[in-house]
Motif scaffolding. Sequence first.
Motif, PDB file in Angstrom:
ATOM      1  N   THR A 244       0.844  -1.194   0.000  1.00 54.09           N
ATOM      2  CA  THR A 244       0.000   0.000   0.000  1.00 54.09           C
ATOM      3  C   THR A 244       0.883   1.250   0.000  1.00 54.09           C
ATOM      4  OG1 THR A 244      -0.105   0.206   2.410  1.00 54.09           O
ATOM      5  CG2 THR A 244      -1.733  -1.236   1.353  1.00 54.09           C
ATOM      6  N   THR A 245       0.282   2.367  -0.372  1.00 53.36           N
ATOM      7  CA  THR A 245       1.024   3.630  -0.340  1.00 53.36           C
ATOM      8  C   THR A 245       1.492   3.936   1.076  1.00 53.36           C
ATOM      9  OG1 THR A 245      -0.313   4.472  -2.181  1.00 53.36           O
ATOM     10  CG2 THR A 245       0.924   6.086  -0.897  1.00 53.36           C
ATOM     11  N   LYS A 246       0.657   3.634   2.070  1.00 55.17           N
ATOM     12  CA  LYS A 246       1.031   3.872   3.477  1.00 55.17           C
ATOM     13  C   LYS A 246       2.227   3.010   3.859  1.00 55.17           C
ATOM     14  CE  LYS A 246       0.403   5.248   7.816  1.00 55.17           C
ATOM     15  NZ  LYS A 246       1.275   4.371   8.596  1.00 55.17           N
ATOM     16  N   GLN A 247       2.226   1.750   3.447  1.00 55.21           N
ATOM     17  CA  GLN A 247       3.368   0.876   3.754  1.00 55.21           C
ATOM     18  C   GLN A 247       4.637   1.362   3.064  1.00 55.21           C
ATOM     19  OE1 GLN A 247       1.586  -2.789   2.395  1.00 55.21           O
ATOM     20  NE2 GLN A 247       1.036  -3.444   4.482  1.00 55.21           N
TER      21      GLN A 247
ATOM     22  N   ASN B 207      -1.441  -0.536  -3.917  1.00 60.01           N
ATOM     23  CA  ASN B 207      -2.862  -0.453  -3.556  1.00 60.01           C
ATOM     24  C   ASN B 207      -3.699  -1.392  -4.428  1.00 60.01           C
ATOM     25  OD1 ASN B 207      -2.062   1.606  -1.806  1.00 60.01           O
ATOM     26  ND2 ASN B 207      -2.570   3.209  -3.274  1.00 60.01           N
TER      27      ASN B 207
ATOM     28  N   LYS C   6       9.925   3.276   9.371  1.00 60.97           N
ATOM     29  CA  LYS C   6       8.958   2.821  10.363  1.00 60.97           C
ATOM     30  C   LYS C   6       8.645   1.334  10.183  1.00 60.97           C
ATOM     31  CE  LYS C   6       6.739   7.354  10.796  1.00 60.97           C
ATOM     32  NZ  LYS C   6       5.475   8.133  10.625  1.00 60.97           N
TER      33      LYS C   6
ATOM     34  N   LYS D 107       5.383   4.462   2.298  1.00 65.08           N
ATOM     35  CA  LYS D 107       5.827   5.614   3.078  1.00 65.08           C
ATOM     36  C   LYS D 107       6.598   5.175   4.320  1.00 65.08           C
ATOM     37  CE  LYS D 107       2.219   9.036   2.039  1.00 65.08           C
ATOM     38  NZ  LYS D 107       1.136   9.849   2.641  1.00 65.08           N
ATOM     39  N   ASP D 108       6.050   4.203   5.021  1.00 66.35           N
ATOM     40  CA  ASP D 108       6.674   3.751   6.275  1.00 66.35           C
ATOM     41  C   ASP D 108       8.011   3.059   6.026  1.00 66.35           C
ATOM     42  OD1 ASP D 108       4.624   4.825   7.746  1.00 66.35           O
ATOM     43  OD2 ASP D 108       3.548   2.939   8.054  1.00 66.35           O
TER      44      ASP D 108
ATOM     45  N   VAL E 175       4.592  11.118  -3.232  1.00 66.10           N
ATOM     46  CA  VAL E 175       4.222  10.323  -2.054  1.00 66.10           C
ATOM     47  C   VAL E 175       4.088  11.182  -0.801  1.00 66.10           C
ATOM     48  CG1 VAL E 175       4.958   8.454  -0.512  1.00 66.10           C
ATOM     49  CG2 VAL E 175       5.207   8.202  -2.987  1.00 66.10           C
TER      50      VAL E 175
END
Length: 280
Positions: free
Chosen positions: A120-123, A217, A131, A125-126, A165
């Motif tokens: 995912t885009t969130k993953q 995604n 993170k 980023k992390d 991003v």
Amino acid sequence: MVANKKIFLILLFFLLAIVFSPSAGYSKNLIWGGCGITKKAFMAELSKAYEKKTGIKIHLKGGGATYGIRAVGIGRIDIGGSCRHKIKGDILERNTRLIPVAWDALVVIVNKKNRLTNITTKQLKDILLGKITNWKQIGGRDRPIKLVIRKSKISGVSYMLREMVFGDADKDFRPDAIIKKSSGPVEKYVEKDLDAIAVSGISSARKRKGLKFLKLNGLAPTKKNIGTGKYPLVRPLYLTVALRPSKMVRDFIKFALSDEGQAIISKQGTVNLKEKNGTH
């Protein structure tokens, strides 16, 4: 004596202008320089077709997206190639004009033996921020994630990745990331290391058999998804020219934008201007 000195300096100026002009020594040639992704996306084949059609040879150099913008501005090359926008307010880039000719996607690349298929885009980023540091955190095996990135924040991939991003072209990534000077070495590293992950341009990365593209995604970076804009990380590819380009340069740009030129671009697997937003 003073008059002779002035004449000498004037002649010297014109001589240097001729010697150091982009196409010096090439009566019917042009010099292109810029990012490898743009070169692989369309420029290599487009230049061959143009030479066959007109007899004008285009010498292809590398240098990266930043070089492709700035070298045109100072007259070092005739035409540039870039896979990023100009940096707003940058004095080194104000004397160039960027002409979109095709579309590319930033893809998340892993080793072809990596069992993961989606991120995912969130993953993403992390991972970039440190993170997420282990593959098991996103459904993979219990191994550390090795993030591989480009050296410069203003390279085509680095700049556009940060902008798209994070909305911040100056964003810092995890400090222990493995740094490579260009997209080629980044892709080669991922090909050889099962724990590695990186982001690159699809026009370059698709030519490497040892890589796999993760869906983002749930969407694969197919030509259709890039063309319709469904895939999240889509960016234009540019030819860069001086503010007042020569007729030879203008003629090549016309060819690149013509139906013939755009068909050559599409044949390389790259999304051309008409194919964007599903208009083909």
